[in-house]
Motif scaffolding. Structure first.
Motif, PDB file in Angstrom:
ATOM      1  N   ARG A 177     -21.168  30.584  27.895  1.00 52.06           N
ATOM      2  CA  ARG A 177     -21.307  29.650  26.796  1.00 52.06           C
ATOM      3  C   ARG A 177     -22.311  30.001  26.083  1.00 52.06           C
ATOM      4  O   ARG A 177     -22.426  29.990  25.188  1.00 52.06           O
ATOM      5  CB  ARG A 177     -20.829  28.558  26.985  1.00 52.06           C
ATOM      6  N   LEU A 178     -23.315  30.347  26.411  1.00 47.19           N
ATOM      7  CA  LEU A 178     -25.291  30.913  26.170  1.00 47.19           C
ATOM      8  C   LEU A 178     -24.634  31.306  24.909  1.00 47.19           C
ATOM      9  O   LEU A 178     -24.958  31.504  23.944  1.00 47.19           O
ATOM     10  CB  LEU A 178     -25.999  30.159  26.578  1.00 47.19           C
ATOM     11  N   PRO A 179     -24.232  32.890  25.775  1.00 42.78           N
ATOM     12  CA  PRO A 179     -24.912  33.719  25.089  1.00 42.78           C
ATOM     13  C   PRO A 179     -23.351  34.253  23.972  1.00 42.78           C
ATOM     14  O   PRO A 179     -23.857  34.295  22.446  1.00 42.78           O
ATOM     15  CB  PRO A 179     -23.953  35.356  25.573  1.00 42.78           C
ATOM     16  N   ARG A 180     -22.806  33.151  23.699  1.00 46.17           N
ATOM     17  CA  ARG A 180     -21.543  32.950  22.481  1.00 46.17           C
ATOM     18  C   ARG A 180     -22.652  32.543  21.278  1.00 46.17           C
ATOM     19  O   ARG A 180     -21.759  32.864  20.424  1.00 46.17           O
ATOM     20  CB  ARG A 180     -20.196  32.523  23.502  1.00 46.17           C
ATOM     21  N   ALA A 181     -22.913  31.616  22.044  1.00 40.61           N
ATOM     22  CA  ALA A 181     -23.514  30.419  21.141  1.00 40.61           C
ATOM     23  C   ALA A 181     -24.462  30.942  20.172  1.00 40.61           C
ATOM     24  O   ALA A 181     -24.555  30.493  18.887  1.00 40.61           O
ATOM     25  CB  ALA A 181     -23.577  29.418  21.678  1.00 40.61           C
ATOM     26  N   ILE A 182     -25.510  31.452  21.033  1.00 40.69           N
ATOM     27  CA  ILE A 182     -26.776  31.820  19.869  1.00 40.69           C
ATOM     28  C   ILE A 182     -27.061  33.422  20.500  1.00 40.69           C
ATOM     29  O   ILE A 182     -28.076  33.415  20.144  1.00 40.69           O
ATOM     30  CB  ILE A 182     -28.369  30.552  20.883  1.00 40.69           C
ATOM     31  N   GLY A 183     -25.938  33.765  20.494  1.00 39.54           N
ATOM     32  CA  GLY A 183     -26.570  35.762  21.370  1.00 39.54           C
ATOM     33  C   GLY A 183     -26.507  35.977  22.719  1.00 39.54           C
ATOM     34  O   GLY A 183     -27.583  35.143  23.257  1.00 39.54           O
ATOM     35  N   LEU A 184     -26.386  37.049  22.939  1.00 34.02           N
ATOM     36  CA  LEU A 184     -27.381  37.850  23.640  1.00 34.02           C
ATOM     37  C   LEU A 184     -28.455  37.351  24.414  1.00 34.02           C
ATOM     38  O   LEU A 184     -29.408  36.828  25.784  1.00 34.02           O
ATOM     39  CB  LEU A 184     -26.590  38.941  24.059  1.00 34.02           C
ATOM     40  N   ASP A 219     -37.977  23.150  21.280  1.00 36.79           N
ATOM     41  CA  ASP A 219     -38.145  21.929  20.699  1.00 36.79           C
ATOM     42  C   ASP A 219     -36.983  21.343  19.156  1.00 36.79           C
ATOM     43  O   ASP A 219     -35.934  22.817  18.788  1.00 36.79           O
ATOM     44  CB  ASP A 219     -39.100  21.763  19.268  1.00 36.79           C
ATOM     45  N   ALA A 220     -37.072  20.662  19.134  1.00 33.28           N
ATOM     46  CA  ALA A 220     -35.380  20.573  17.988  1.00 33.28           C
ATOM     47  C   ALA A 220     -35.024  21.383  16.263  1.00 33.28           C
ATOM     48  O   ALA A 220     -34.045  21.596  17.079  1.00 33.28           O
ATOM     49  CB  ALA A 220     -35.300  19.315  17.529  1.00 33.28           C
ATOM     50  N   GLU A 221     -36.553  21.563  16.271  1.00 37.46           N
ATOM     51  CA  GLU A 221     -36.042  22.635  15.074  1.00 37.46           C
ATOM     52  C   GLU A 221     -35.859  23.598  15.388  1.00 37.46           C
ATOM     53  O   GLU A 221     -34.687  24.316  14.882  1.00 37.46           O
ATOM     54  CB  GLU A 221     -37.076  22.843  14.102  1.00 37.46           C
ATOM     55  N   THR A 222     -36.815  24.739  16.245  1.00 37.55           N
ATOM     56  CA  THR A 222     -35.960  25.560  16.965  1.00 37.55           C
ATOM     57  C   THR A 222     -34.362  25.524  17.023  1.00 37.55           C
ATOM     58  O   THR A 222     -34.074  26.336  17.241  1.00 37.55           O
ATOM     59  CB  THR A 222     -36.647  26.197  18.300  1.00 37.55           C
ATOM     60  N   SER A 223     -34.652  25.098  18.332  1.00 32.87           N
ATOM     61  CA  SER A 223     -33.234  24.368  18.291  1.00 32.87           C
ATOM     62  C   SER A 223     -31.683  24.099  17.475  1.00 32.87           C
ATOM     63  O   SER A 223     -31.229  25.453  17.851  1.00 32.87           O
ATOM     64  CB  SER A 223     -32.782  23.267  19.830  1.00 32.87           C
ATOM     65  N   GLU A 224     -31.904  23.733  16.323  1.00 34.93           N
ATOM     66  CA  GLU A 224     -31.596  24.150  15.232  1.00 34.93           C
ATOM     67  C   GLU A 224     -30.829  25.481  14.597  1.00 34.93           C
ATOM     68  O   GLU A 224     -30.202  26.046  14.285  1.00 34.93           O
ATOM     69  CB  GLU A 224     -31.369  22.945  14.397  1.00 34.93           C
ATOM     70  N   ARG A 225     -32.277  26.105  14.982  1.00 36.24           N
ATOM     71  CA  ARG A 225     -32.384  28.154  13.870  1.00 36.24           C
ATOM     72  C   ARG A 225     -31.613  28.384  14.455  1.00 36.24           C
ATOM     73  O   ARG A 225     -31.031  29.474  14.145  1.00 36.24           O
ATOM     74  CB  ARG A 225     -34.148  28.129  13.622  1.00 36.24           C
ATOM     75  N   TRP A 226     -32.156  27.998  16.423  1.00 34.28           N
ATOM     76  CA  TRP A 226     -31.392  29.579  17.083  1.00 34.28           C
ATOM     77  C   TRP A 226     -29.077  29.018  17.698  1.00 34.28           C
ATOM     78  O   TRP A 226     -28.337  29.470  17.369  1.00 34.28           O
ATOM     79  CB  TRP A 226     -31.645  29.388  18.421  1.00 34.28           C
ATOM     80  N   GLY A 227     -28.765  27.769  16.492  1.00 30.07           N
ATOM     81  CA  GLY A 227     -27.554  27.600  16.638  1.00 30.07           C
ATOM     82  C   GLY A 227     -27.247  26.524  17.455  1.00 30.07           C
ATOM     83  O   GLY A 227     -26.215  26.669  18.200  1.00 30.07           O
ATOM     84  N   LEU A 228     -27.946  26.350  18.467  1.00 33.13           N
ATOM     85  CA  LEU A 228     -28.106  25.050  19.664  1.00 33.13           C
ATOM     86  C   LEU A 228     -27.402  23.883  19.425  1.00 33.13           C
ATOM     87  O   LEU A 228     -26.598  22.910  20.117  1.00 33.13           O
ATOM     88  CB  LEU A 228     -29.402  24.950  20.412  1.00 33.13           C
TER      89      LEU A 228
END
Length: 144
Positions: free
Chosen positions: A28-35, A49-58
């Motif tokens: 699931r993780l590679p499909r969600a945010i790329g390999l 952190d939360a902001e990076t998680s948002e930028r990465w699509g988590l």
């Protein structure tokens, strides 16, 4: 959807304890945010952190910690005004993209949307409300 408070932290810390991601996490993780980003998290065990998680699509949204619950309540209220059948259908269509080839997904979408539009009262109510410039009354019995 995934919502985080501003102080939230996210990681795939399995490697920090000599473990491998399981329960489908490695898929699931590679499909969600790329390999590349998934490998970064899986191989370093780094905490984001939360902001990076948002930028990465988590996560899809980050709110200040002090307003997190009220923001979530507002999102829930917004969805509660929508057609429950429509929400279920939209989730189904989105979820099938993970394991369905593109062309087949389009064929299934066409069939699903046609069936919904021709059999679901909420679809008719939504269009009628739009035409009449009023809020739709989803799930309500029709008075035709």
């Amino acid at each position: 959807m995934a919502i985080a408070g501003q102080s939230g932290k996210i990681s795939d810390g399995h490697i920090n304890f000599g473990q491998l991601p399981g329960a489908g996490g490695s898929q699931r993780l590679p499909r969600a945010i790329g390999l590349l980003r998934a490998k970064h998290l899986m191989l370093t065990g780094e905490m984001l952190d939360a902001e990076t998680s948002e930028r990465w699509g988590l996560v899809t949204r980050v709110f200040p910690d002090e307003t997190l619950l009220s923001e979530i309540d507002a999102m829930i209220a917004k969805m509660a005004d929508k057609s429950a059948v429509g929400l279920r259908g939209a989730k189904r269509l989105a979820n099938m993209t993970l394991d369905t080839p593109y062309g087949e997904g389009l064929r299934q979408e066409i069939a699903f949307v046609h069936n919904y539009a021709t059999t679901e009262p909420d679809a008719t109510e939504g269009l009628l409300a739009f035409k009449e410039k009023r809020a739709p009354r989803f799930g309500a019995p029709r008075k035709d």
